[in-house]
Design an enzyme around this catalytic site. Structure first.
Site, short mmCIF file in Angstrom:
data_model
loop_
_atom_site.label_atom_id
_atom_site.label_comp_id
_atom_site.label_asym_id
_atom_site.label_seq_id
_atom_site.Cartn_x
_atom_site.Cartn_y
_atom_site.Cartn_z
N CYS A 114 0.83 -1.21 0.00
CA CYS A 114 0.00 0.00 0.00
C CYS A 114 0.86 1.26 0.00
O CYS A 114 1.97 1.28 0.53
CB CYS A 114 -0.87 0.05 1.25
SG CYS A 114 -1.83 -1.44 1.48
N ARG A 148 4.51 0.77 -6.17
CA ARG A 148 4.49 -0.10 -4.99
C ARG A 148 3.54 -1.28 -5.17
O ARG A 148 3.60 -2.23 -4.41
CB ARG A 148 4.09 0.71 -3.76
CG ARG A 148 5.07 1.82 -3.42
CD ARG A 148 4.55 2.69 -2.32
NE ARG A 148 4.49 2.03 -1.05
CZ ARG A 148 5.50 1.87 -0.21
NH1 ARG A 148 6.67 2.38 -0.53
NH2 ARG A 148 5.35 1.25 0.94
N TRP A 169 -2.95 -2.62 -1.61
CA TRP A 169 -2.49 -3.92 -2.07
C TRP A 169 -3.07 -4.91 -1.07
O TRP A 169 -2.67 -4.95 0.09
CB TRP A 169 -0.96 -3.97 -2.05
CG TRP A 169 -0.35 -5.13 -2.75
CD1 TRP A 169 -0.03 -5.25 -4.07
CD2 TRP A 169 0.07 -6.38 -2.15
NE1 TRP A 169 0.54 -6.46 -4.33
CE2 TRP A 169 0.61 -7.18 -3.18
CE3 TRP A 169 0.02 -6.90 -0.87
CZ2 TRP A 169 1.11 -8.46 -2.95
CZ3 TRP A 169 0.52 -8.17 -0.64
CH2 TRP A 169 1.06 -8.94 -1.67
N ASN A 211 -1.14 1.54 5.93
CA ASN A 211 -0.26 0.59 5.25
C ASN A 211 0.33 -0.32 6.32
O ASN A 211 0.89 0.17 7.30
CB ASN A 211 0.86 1.36 4.52
CG ASN A 211 1.95 0.45 3.98
OD1 ASN A 211 1.74 -0.75 3.81
ND2 ASN A 211 3.11 1.01 3.72
N GLY A 212 0.16 -1.64 6.17
CA GLY A 212 0.70 -2.57 7.16
C GLY A 212 -0.29 -3.67 7.46
O GLY A 212 -1.27 -3.86 6.73
N GLU A 230 19.07 -14.23 -11.22
CA GLU A 230 18.48 -12.91 -11.41
C GLU A 230 17.79 -12.80 -12.78
O GLU A 230 16.70 -12.24 -12.89
CB GLU A 230 19.57 -11.83 -11.24
CG GLU A 230 19.13 -10.41 -11.46
CD GLU A 230 18.03 -9.92 -10.51
OE1 GLU A 230 17.64 -10.66 -9.60
OE2 GLU A 230 17.52 -8.81 -10.73
N LYS A 276 13.70 -12.02 -13.41
CA LYS A 276 13.20 -10.94 -14.28
C LYS A 276 12.16 -11.50 -15.25
O LYS A 276 11.12 -10.89 -15.48
CB LYS A 276 14.34 -10.29 -15.10
CG LYS A 276 15.38 -9.51 -14.32
CD LYS A 276 14.94 -8.13 -13.91
CE LYS A 276 14.41 -8.01 -12.55
NZ LYS A 276 15.09 -8.16 -11.35
N GLU A 330 8.91 -12.26 -13.34
CA GLU A 330 8.23 -11.07 -12.82
C GLU A 330 7.46 -10.32 -13.87
O GLU A 330 6.30 -9.98 -13.67
CB GLU A 330 9.27 -10.08 -12.27
CG GLU A 330 9.86 -10.38 -10.95
CD GLU A 330 10.80 -9.26 -10.52
OE1 GLU A 330 11.86 -9.08 -11.14
OE2 GLU A 330 10.46 -8.56 -9.57
N HIS A 384 20.08 -34.08 -12.21
CA HIS A 384 19.51 -34.69 -11.00
C HIS A 384 18.00 -34.53 -10.94
O HIS A 384 17.42 -34.62 -9.86
CB HIS A 384 20.20 -34.12 -9.76
CG HIS A 384 21.66 -34.44 -9.73
ND1 HIS A 384 22.15 -35.68 -9.38
CD2 HIS A 384 22.74 -33.70 -10.09
CE1 HIS A 384 23.46 -35.68 -9.49
NE2 HIS A 384 23.85 -34.49 -9.93
N LYS A 395 6.51 -3.27 -5.16
CA LYS A 395 7.93 -2.92 -5.21
C LYS A 395 8.62 -3.21 -3.87
O LYS A 395 9.73 -3.69 -3.83
CB LYS A 395 8.05 -1.42 -5.55
CG LYS A 395 9.47 -0.88 -5.54
CD LYS A 395 10.25 -1.36 -6.73
CE LYS A 395 11.66 -0.81 -6.80
NZ LYS A 395 12.50 -1.64 -7.69
C1 AGP Z 1 13.16 -7.71 -7.88
O1 AGP Z 1 12.96 -7.35 -9.18
C2 AGP Z 1 11.97 -7.66 -7.02
N1 AGP Z 1 11.23 -6.49 -7.16
C3 AGP Z 1 12.15 -8.16 -5.61
O2 AGP Z 1 12.63 -9.47 -5.68
C4 AGP Z 1 13.05 -7.33 -4.66
O3 AGP Z 1 14.39 -7.45 -5.04
C5 AGP Z 1 12.85 -7.83 -3.24
O4 AGP Z 1 11.50 -7.66 -2.88
C6 AGP Z 1 13.73 -7.14 -2.23
O5 AGP Z 1 13.43 -5.78 -2.14
P1 AGP Z 1 14.40 -4.79 -1.37
O6 AGP Z 1 15.68 -4.78 -2.14
O7 AGP Z 1 13.70 -3.47 -1.41
O8 AGP Z 1 14.58 -5.31 0.01
#
Ligand code: AGP
Length: 622
Positions: A2, A27, A76, A112-113, A495, A499, A502, A518, A617
């Site tokens: 949020c 976010r 969210w 938010n929380g 990584e 990507k 995501e 394996h 985010k």
């Molecule tokens: C990566 O593209 C993601 N958005 C996610 O995995 C992110 O790296 C993770 O949530 C950690 O966030 P932070 O670096 O703000 O702690």
């Protein structure tokens, strides 16, 4: 997660709130709402589901709501499905606010929380005559404030303080009380919240980009503190209700950094900003041919004393940790253990005060990473945070902080913050190795030269983007993609694979190449894409032969290898070359084609690159 915004001043609040919410879109959210009040009139509340454009249309870009004081929210969903009834703002009154318009209610708020004990509190409030119209924990917390406010006939700050003592969980709250026109009240525990003060106006937001256009002067409200905001003034209080001083911090990011600047998406803009992010981060750490970590407060003796290192992080930051493990163990000869922060926090910690706990986080607000940091601190383990957002909770609570200078990162899928974190790890590893005598002066100088050359080499990789775009346009319909490699190449694949998941919603797996046989190789069939990361010269032939095994089962092979390295590429269907550098540093170059591949695939599929479905985010709840 949020996003919340608030404004009190002399301008119409609606457009400012909407503008702030747009800056927080990254976010992640599924519904949104604003409440604006004019003088002592009741707040006008409008809530919509879906994208912010629906709220903008419903309010004529915020102009339809009269008043100079208001709060806004992007939700969210955690407790309760995404729906209008569950969208914020929520009100303390018993009736559901079904249509847009003024609400007669003592307290209106956004949150938010997560309130962990909301069910028990809800029952208490029901017993006291409150009725609930939503499935949210937020409605509970707002009604709880109202309950104390009315029962004890106390002011907003005292009512908020009573709520804070009673509630378990995390919150950043912004509240308006009908008896206090022109004022916003705020409280915080473990969820981000900043207060910005300008000329005759005051702002509140979950993150800096929402208010950067209006003021650079911000106060970071701490856990279990509350605030009273009036136009141009902010007053802060502790849990006893005593007024406290919170110093103002000047934000150095410029407002343009949080705009798209002519690019189609934030993600591609941020991919292109990586050379600068790496350059700025390295230039803050390397001066006069020396790596200088003094800003972190770590001295050579501290680095020499370390017996083992633990790294805790989430998502891409965890992938940086995985790379760090290979680099630090190899250069510094210190055992490193990398942990998913969400797992670490519930494990038994066998701690030693000569360990170093490194927490890596772009936002500095990730709930699990923060919990890992606190666990380490509670066990007396010194902590170092590698963080991008200045003044974030992790940065404030860590014993030592190494700031990455990536600037604001808006796209949900991280790119430039990841690269800046890797650069920070290189500097830390090389300085630690030199301090401990595991590399000599010549190697120390060579590593610095290699690091400082990275930004220019990254530019060269970016210049080849059309080729990747062409490839993505032909393979955007892929169903499964496997990323394989050994050693550091495996961590780059992790990584790259994330990507692709995501932003393209394509099933992808990153595998240590030797593990394929394996079990996972059974998934390879005709046309399955295999991306082999082949930068580690002593290991690439082994990975190549694993790729050939995939080809024999119908796999389509993409190889990523350094220029000038003699790789038997005959079996590869598509080859991507990157500039060569020291193998410890090459991940910074190898990741870029994989970011571009995901980006162009997502664009080709017509997906929402910057705001992929279901993602936030910054994950500020467990
Ligand atoms: C990566 O593209 C993601 N958005 C996610 O995995 C992110 O790296 C993770 O949530 C950690 O966030 P932070 O670096 O703000 O702690």
């Amino acid at each position: 997660m949020c996003g919340i915004v608030g404004y009190t001043g002399n301008r119409p609040a609606g457009p400012i709130l909407l503008d702030g919410l747009k800056k927080l879109e990254y976010r992640g959210y599924d519904s949104a709402g604003i409440a604006v009040r004019s003088g002592d009139a009741p707040a006008d509340v409008v809530k919509t589901t879906g994208r912010l454009v629906n709220l903008a249309n419903a309010t004529d870009e915020g102009r339809a709501l009269a008043g100079t004081c208001g709060i806004g929210h992007t939700r969210w969903a955690t407790h309760g499905e995404p729906s209008r009834a569950n969208a914020h703002p929520h009100v303390s009154g018993n009736a559901e606010h079904t249509a847009s318009g003024p609400v007669e209610s003592a307290v209106v708020g956004v949150h938010n929380g997560i309130i962990e004990n909301y069910e028990e509190l809800k029952q208490k409030l029901i017993n006291n005559g409150y009725r609930f119209y939503s499935g949210t924990d937020t409605e509970v917390v707002i009604k709880l404030v109202d309950y104390y406010y009315n029962k004890y006939k106390i002011g907003p700050i005292d009512a908020i303080n009573r709520m804070m003592v009673r509630v378990r969980g995390s919150y950043a709250l912004a509240l308006m009380f009908s008896d206090y026109p022109g004022e916003i009240y705020a409280a915080r525990r473990d969820s981000p919240l900043i207060i910005g003060v300008g000329e005759g106006e005051t702002f509140l937001a979950s993150d800096v980009p929402a208010i950067l256009k209006y003021t650079r002067s911000v106060c970071y409200i701490d856990n279990l503190q509350s605030a009273r905001l009036l136009p141009g003034e902010a007053h802060f209080f502790d849990l006893n209700g005593d007024e406290i001083e919170i110093p103002k911090t000047e934000i150095t990011w410029n407002a343009e950094a949080a705009e798209k600047g002519g690019y189609e998406h934030f993600m591609i803009k941020e991919i292109h900003e990586q050379p600068k992010a790496v350059r700025d981060t390295l230039h803050s750490l390397i001066r006069d041919d020396r790596i200088d970590l003094s800003a972190t407060g770590l001295c050579a003796d501290d680095l020499r004393r370390i017996r083992s290192i633990r790294i805790a992080a989430c998502g891409s930051a965890w992938h940086v940790g995985m790379s760090a493990q290979y680099i630090i163990e190899d250069l510094c000869r210190i055992p490193v253990r990398v942990e998913l922060a969400s797992e670490f926090r519930y494990r038994t910690l066998l701690a030693d005060p000569d360990d170093l706990m490194i927490v890596i986080s772009q936002s500095g607000e990730t709930a699990d990473s923060l919990a890992a940091l606190r666990t380490a601190k509670a066990h007396g383990v010194p902590t170092l945070a590698i963080v991008n957002v200045v003044g974030s909770t992790i940065a404030r609570e860590a014993d030592h902080v190494l700031y990455t200078l990536a600037g604001p990162e808006i796209a949900v899928a991280t790119t430039k913050a990841y690269s800046a974190q890797l650069a920070a790890i290189y500097a830390l590893a090389v300085e630690t190795a030199f301090a401990r005598g595991t590399i000599d002066a010549a190697a120390y100088a060579r590593f610095q030269t290699g690091m400082l050359a990275l930004p220019e080499q990254m530019e060269r990789v970016l210049a080849e983007k059309e080729r990747i775009q062409w490839f993505a346009s032909r393979h955007a319909n892929a169903r499964d993609i496997f990323y394989i490699g050994r050693g550091l190449d495996y961590t780059v694949g992790l990584e790259g694979g994330l990507k692709m998941k995501e932003i393209c919603y394509i099933h992808s797996e990153a595998y240590a190449a030797g593990e394929l046989k394996h079990g996972t190789i059974s998934l390879i069939e005709d046309g399955t894409l295999i991306v082999g990361v082949l930068t580690q010269k002593q290991l690439l032939e082994k990975t190549l032969s694993n790729m050939e095994e995939c080809k024999a089962r119908g796999g389509y092979l993409i190889g990523l290898c350094p220029e000038g390295v003699d790789v038997q590429t005959g079996a590869l269907d598509f080859t991507i070359r990157i500039p060569d550098t020291d193998p410890h540093l090459i991940g910074s170059l190898a990741i870029i084609p994989l970011q571009l591949l995901a980006y162009y695939t997502s664009v080709q599929k017509g997906l929402d690159v910057d705001k992929p479905r279901n993602l936030a985010k910054s994950v500020t709840v467990e």
